[in-house]
Design an enzyme around this catalytic site. Structure first.
Site, PDB file in Angstrom:
ATOM      1  N   THR A  36       3.612  -5.347  12.748  1.00 61.33           N
ATOM      2  CA  THR A  36       3.948  -3.964  12.399  1.00 61.33           C
ATOM      3  C   THR A  36       2.838  -3.252  11.640  1.00 61.33           C
ATOM      4  O   THR A  36       2.831  -2.022  11.576  1.00 61.33           O
ATOM      5  CB  THR A  36       5.246  -3.907  11.571  1.00 61.33           C
ATOM      6  OG1 THR A  36       5.141  -4.792  10.467  1.00 61.33           O
ATOM      7  CG2 THR A  36       6.439  -4.294  12.395  1.00 61.33           C
ATOM      8  N   SER A  54       4.804   0.440  16.125  1.00 61.47           N
ATOM      9  CA  SER A  54       5.630   0.356  14.924  1.00 61.47           C
ATOM     10  C   SER A  54       5.913   1.751  14.371  1.00 61.47           C
ATOM     11  O   SER A  54       4.998   2.498  14.026  1.00 61.47           O
ATOM     12  CB  SER A  54       4.922  -0.486  13.855  1.00 61.47           C
ATOM     13  OG  SER A  54       5.550  -0.302  12.592  1.00 61.47           O
ATOM     14  N   ASN A  97       7.257   2.396  11.509  1.00 60.31           N
ATOM     15  CA  ASN A  97       6.880   2.401  10.099  1.00 60.31           C
ATOM     16  C   ASN A  97       5.379   2.620   9.944  1.00 60.31           C
ATOM     17  O   ASN A  97       4.931   3.368   9.074  1.00 60.31           O
ATOM     18  CB  ASN A  97       7.318   1.089   9.434  1.00 60.31           C
ATOM     19  CG  ASN A  97       8.820   0.985   9.309  1.00 60.31           C
ATOM     20  OD1 ASN A  97       9.428   1.527   8.406  1.00 60.31           O
ATOM     21  ND2 ASN A  97       9.429   0.285  10.251  1.00 60.31           N
ATOM     22  N   SER A  99       8.661  -8.280  16.992  1.00 62.64           N
ATOM     23  CA  SER A  99       9.152  -7.868  18.313  1.00 62.64           C
ATOM     24  C   SER A  99       9.214  -6.357  18.401  1.00 62.64           C
ATOM     25  O   SER A  99       9.554  -5.676  17.433  1.00 62.64           O
ATOM     26  CB  SER A  99      10.559  -8.439  18.553  1.00 62.64           C
ATOM     27  OG  SER A  99      11.433  -8.097  17.486  1.00 62.64           O
ATOM     28  N   LYS A 157       8.518  -6.259   5.298  1.00 64.33           N
ATOM     29  CA  LYS A 157       7.294  -5.991   6.087  1.00 64.33           C
ATOM     30  C   LYS A 157       7.220  -4.536   6.510  1.00 64.33           C
ATOM     31  O   LYS A 157       6.135  -3.993   6.719  1.00 64.33           O
ATOM     32  CB  LYS A 157       7.215  -6.944   7.274  1.00 64.33           C
ATOM     33  CG  LYS A 157       8.373  -6.854   8.272  1.00 64.33           C
ATOM     34  CD  LYS A 157       8.169  -5.804   9.330  1.00 64.33           C
ATOM     35  CE  LYS A 157       9.398  -5.645  10.197  1.00 64.33           C
ATOM     36  NZ  LYS A 157       9.242  -4.581  11.223  1.00 64.33           N
ATOM     37  N   LYS A 217      16.856  -4.483   9.909  1.00 67.59           N
ATOM     38  CA  LYS A 217      15.762  -4.880   9.029  1.00 67.59           C
ATOM     39  C   LYS A 217      15.673  -3.882   7.882  1.00 67.59           C
ATOM     40  O   LYS A 217      15.038  -2.833   8.008  1.00 67.59           O
ATOM     41  CB  LYS A 217      14.433  -4.942   9.793  1.00 67.59           C
ATOM     42  CG  LYS A 217      14.393  -6.022  10.873  1.00 67.59           C
ATOM     43  CD  LYS A 217      13.062  -6.037  11.603  1.00 67.59           C
ATOM     44  CE  LYS A 217      13.016  -7.137  12.660  1.00 67.59           C
ATOM     45  NZ  LYS A 217      11.721  -7.168  13.385  1.00 67.59           N
TER      46      LYS A 217
END
Length: 312
Positions: free
Chosen positions: A234, A240, A242, A124, A177, A94
């Site tokens: 996320t 997450s 990020n 996910s 995202k 990603k």
């Protein structure tokens, strides 16, 4: 029919654990000396149908999932693309490559021109997949017959795959995202609150849709699992990386440099792409500045609050 997964990080390992419910799976990594429990996925025992190897030459399966970090994929393909050419290749990365400003599917198609190229993406977390929790993902492939075959091959009791022919849209949703998740985390870390996070998510989705549309993606793809679904997950969960990275930035705290944060590199790539496409991408530009240390949170807040007043 057996499957191979390249990349023994948390996500690649989780996919291997889930897919082993269907039959033999081989998981390749540069270091798989961890035995039957990968420390990147603690508490999960690898099932008997899952074999690990560090010998890339032993990977002969026709269907190969590439669960490598987006910024390492290009280099890997440069050295190993010829050996994978002609197989069914499924990207699980990603991000947008900083060097070429291309997505993983383009890099794979360039290195392996005779391969079927697909993208597996969506909301996910590795821990959820490995624990057998229900997860819905998007499988994007331009070849309808190949997409249907892969959908059946890669679906498991806990993984439900939805097909799409919009490879560009699915891939961009998963990449962009991450940038917005950093911004959402920064808002929480700085103490701006949930209302500010909601604004970041909303304006971030508009930003994602602008760039994806300019690159040929379909709006409905961004509104689906690979875009909006992954964005919500996320931007709202401590699982997450990020989001956690953004939260640390917002709070002025340090963050583990060994942790892969795809959104930081993607923000820099978007900042380079946007002017070429004539787009204004303020959140992505801001996150690139924060990640590089060129902007602090005070400047970030001032920048966002001083955006022109206009219609939504």
């Amino acid at each position: 029919m057996s499957i191979a997964i390249l990349g023994a990080g948390a996500f690649g390992t989780a996919l291997a654990v889930s897919l082993a419910a269907n039959g033999p799976v081989t998981l390749w990594g540069r270091d798989v000396s961890f035995g039957r429990e990968n420390p990147r996925l603690p508490g999960v025992t690898l099932p008997p149908a899952l074999t690990t190897t560090d010998d890339l030459a032993s990977i002969t399966q026709q269907t190969v999932l590439l669960a490598l970090p987006a910024q390492k994929l290009g280099g890997f393909l440069a050295g190993n693309g010829a050996a994978l050419n002609g197989r069914n290749l499924v990207s699980c990365a990603k991000g947008i490559d900083l060097g070429s400003l291309e997505g993983p599917s383009v890099l794979m198609a360039q290195a392996c021109p005779n391969s079927v190229i697909a993208v597996l993406t969506g909301p996910s977390f590795a821990a959820d997949i490995a624990r057998g929790l229900p997860t819905a993902l998007t499988l994007a492939c331009a070849d309808p017959a190949a997409a249907e075959a892969l959908q059946h091959q890669l679906s498991t009791p806990n993984l439900r795959l939805y097909r799409s022919s919009d490879v560009t849209g699915a891939e961009l949703g998963g990449a962009l995202k991450n940038v917005i998740a950093i911004a959402a985390g920064a808002a929480i870390g700085a103490g701006y609150g949930d209302s500010a996070r909601a604004a970041v998510i909303t304006r971030g989705f508009a930003e994602m849709s602008r760039l994806a549309g300019a690159m040929g993606a379909r709006p409905e793809t961004l509104a689906g699992l690979s875009g909006f679904g992954d964005l919500v997950l996320t931007c709202t969960s401590e699982q997450s990386r990020n989001f956690r990275f953004g939260k640390a930035l917002g709070a002025g705290e340090s963050f583990d440099a060994a942790t892969t944060v795809e959104g930081a590199a993607t923000a820099r790539a978007v900042s380079a792409l946007a002017p070429r496409l004539g787009l204004d991408m303020p959140i992505s530009t801001l996150i690139a500045g924060l990640a590089e240390g060129r902007v602090d949170m005070g400047q970030a807040l001032e920048f966002l609050l001083n955006r022109p007043l206009k219609e939504e």
